[in-house]
Enzyme design. Sequence first.
Site, short mmCIF file in Angstrom:
data_model
loop_
_atom_site.label_atom_id
_atom_site.label_comp_id
_atom_site.label_asym_id
_atom_site.label_seq_id
_atom_site.Cartn_x
_atom_site.Cartn_y
_atom_site.Cartn_z
N HIS A 1 0.87 -1.18 0.00
CA HIS A 1 0.00 0.00 0.00
C HIS A 1 0.91 1.23 0.00
O HIS A 1 2.03 1.17 0.53
CB HIS A 1 -0.85 -0.05 1.27
CG HIS A 1 -1.90 1.01 1.39
ND1 HIS A 1 -1.60 2.31 1.74
CD2 HIS A 1 -3.24 0.96 1.22
CE1 HIS A 1 -2.73 3.01 1.80
NE2 HIS A 1 -3.74 2.21 1.47
N ASP B 1 2.96 -4.61 8.03
CA ASP B 1 1.71 -3.85 7.84
C ASP B 1 0.57 -4.85 7.94
O ASP B 1 0.32 -5.63 7.01
CB ASP B 1 1.75 -3.17 6.47
CG ASP B 1 0.41 -2.52 6.11
OD1 ASP B 1 -0.52 -2.57 6.95
OD2 ASP B 1 0.30 -1.97 4.99
N GLN C 1 -4.61 -5.20 6.90
CA GLN C 1 -5.58 -6.08 6.24
C GLN C 1 -5.66 -7.46 6.87
O GLN C 1 -6.47 -8.28 6.42
CB GLN C 1 -5.22 -6.23 4.75
CG GLN C 1 -5.33 -4.96 3.94
CD GLN C 1 -6.75 -4.43 3.85
OE1 GLN C 1 -7.72 -5.15 4.08
NE2 GLN C 1 -6.89 -3.16 3.53
N LYS D 1 -10.59 -0.73 10.33
CA LYS D 1 -10.67 -1.88 9.44
C LYS D 1 -10.98 -3.15 10.23
O LYS D 1 -11.10 -4.23 9.66
CB LYS D 1 -9.35 -2.06 8.68
CG LYS D 1 -9.10 -0.98 7.63
CD LYS D 1 -7.93 -1.35 6.76
CE LYS D 1 -7.33 -0.16 6.03
NZ LYS D 1 -8.17 0.33 4.94
N CYS E 1 -4.81 2.72 -3.68
CA CYS E 1 -3.56 3.22 -3.08
C CYS E 1 -2.44 2.19 -3.20
O CYS E 1 -1.63 2.03 -2.29
CB CYS E 1 -3.76 3.62 -1.61
SG CYS E 1 -4.93 4.93 -1.41
#
Lengths: 414, 150
Positions: free
Chosen positions: A131, A208, A211, A234, A372
């Site tokens: 991302h 990261d 997600q 999220k 993104c």
Amino acid sequence: MGLNKKPELMPEIEKIRADFPMLSAKVGDRPLVYLDNAATTHKPLAVIERIRKFDSQQYATVRRGSYRMGEWATEMFEDSRKKVAAFINAGDHRQIVFTSGATMSMNLVAHSFGRKFIGAGDEIIISNMEHHANIVPWQLLCLEKGCVLKVIPITDSGELIMGEFDKLLSPKTKLVAITHSSNVLGTVNPIKEIVKKAHAAGAKVLVDAAQSTPHMKIDVKEMDCDFLAFSGHKMYGPSGIGVLYGKYEVLESMPPFLAGGDMINSVTLARTTFAKPPGRFEAGTPPISQVIGLGAAVDYLSAIGLDRISAYEQSLLEYGTELLGKIDGLRIIGTAPHKAAIISFWLGAAHPHDVITIIDQDGIAVRGGHHCAQPVMERFGIPATTRASLSFYNKYEELDQLAESLKKVIKVFG
Amino acid sequence: MSYQSDLYQQVILDHNKNPRNFREIEGHSNSCDGYNPLCGDKINIHMQINESGLIEDIAFSGSGCAISKASASMMTVNMKGKTVADARVMFEEFHKMITGVMEPQPGAHHLGKLTIFQGVREFPSRIKCASLAWHTLVCAIDKTGETTIE
């Protein structure tokens, strides 16, 4: 594989859906079919009501006042930190830094760890599936410090080419910043293996996890990563709150990022000494209600169980992949064997922007665009994708509706 | 409001499928790259403008959705043979039409067939798709290099 609905994996689906008021919203005269969960998720009543109760009966600022309301609020605030620590199996809750979101978490590492420990000629490894929030902070750091950004390439199915990662790793590597799960491709990366290899080369690893936290059990001890970043909104919590997990000794070696109140031991006009982590990185009044809400989201997810959530979402993914795969001219982007419940696709004649406008008329919310992650688009030679991203509150029937609606798009553009 | 009658009319679908003037102009006098950062659409405009300000040739390339492609295609068709001053007037009128500021009454504007885009106003998220080519046109005329619509 096969078009098998397995509702037994989430027998209480209707009860769960009733927990989320937004899921009964209407778009015009059509019920909302919400398939944009990788962008943001809706909040269960448990979160909404917890924030409401806190704001209307328990609100006070934290870590300041010595009056009892302030002490109680601080206790609830710190209790959320403990919940988050347990949620990712962090152990020591002082390793949980509250930020405004995963983006800020990664910027914090770039500005604090990066500026202190990464210099001219040093290397940072990212991947082709990141991302922008895990690309641009490192580009800016490299512009400032003269470090070099290296990129792990990906296969046509959307997996990291690990052999290339091995070749990129060297004593110059100071940091590997990698996504746990791609927001476009869904690919779940082999973090344990990456961490092991990076550590052997003397590099730190930032994951990261924006997600992955909503979809699978996260265990930072097992991953052994040095940093892990994720966002509240999220994972069924509020927006404006995120987390940076960092190993305590690493956090302790890092200078402050934002300066202000709350991150200090003592300030004179000549000199300031800084608080220990996590306070050192939490300057200013934090997003108090959002932290409380995040704690409630963690409780909600834990009560359902991440293992059950994963199993059900995997079944939705399998069903949706099979169903959409049958549509003429539809090409799924991201076909790794180990995926989170994200289906990105390119629909021949119709541009994603046109797809979303048409299926929006049926009340279906998906995202179209570059998400993104423009380097991913470039890698697959397309300007954008349409993306359906699923949650445990989705139903097989919603995927049926998506497929039917996509057939209308094909009829228009055919 | 219906996407088929208001937005995706046959003419627009046709220009999307078979865009006119979809090419580059070698030795062009003016050009600009237009970007829509929100969706990643890119449109490049090439123009041949003579000394008296007449648009002798205009073409576009790039990638985008049906609305942005059809808008660029129909714009180039309508722009050939016009003057730079005409182009500016048409940009103003087109912009006012798609944002709903101006009702395109017959005879009271210079847009001709371009009024087919007036349905875009019913789809606010698509207004920028329709206007990207036009912003890029003005940028090419003014030679400001590149333009980004926010």
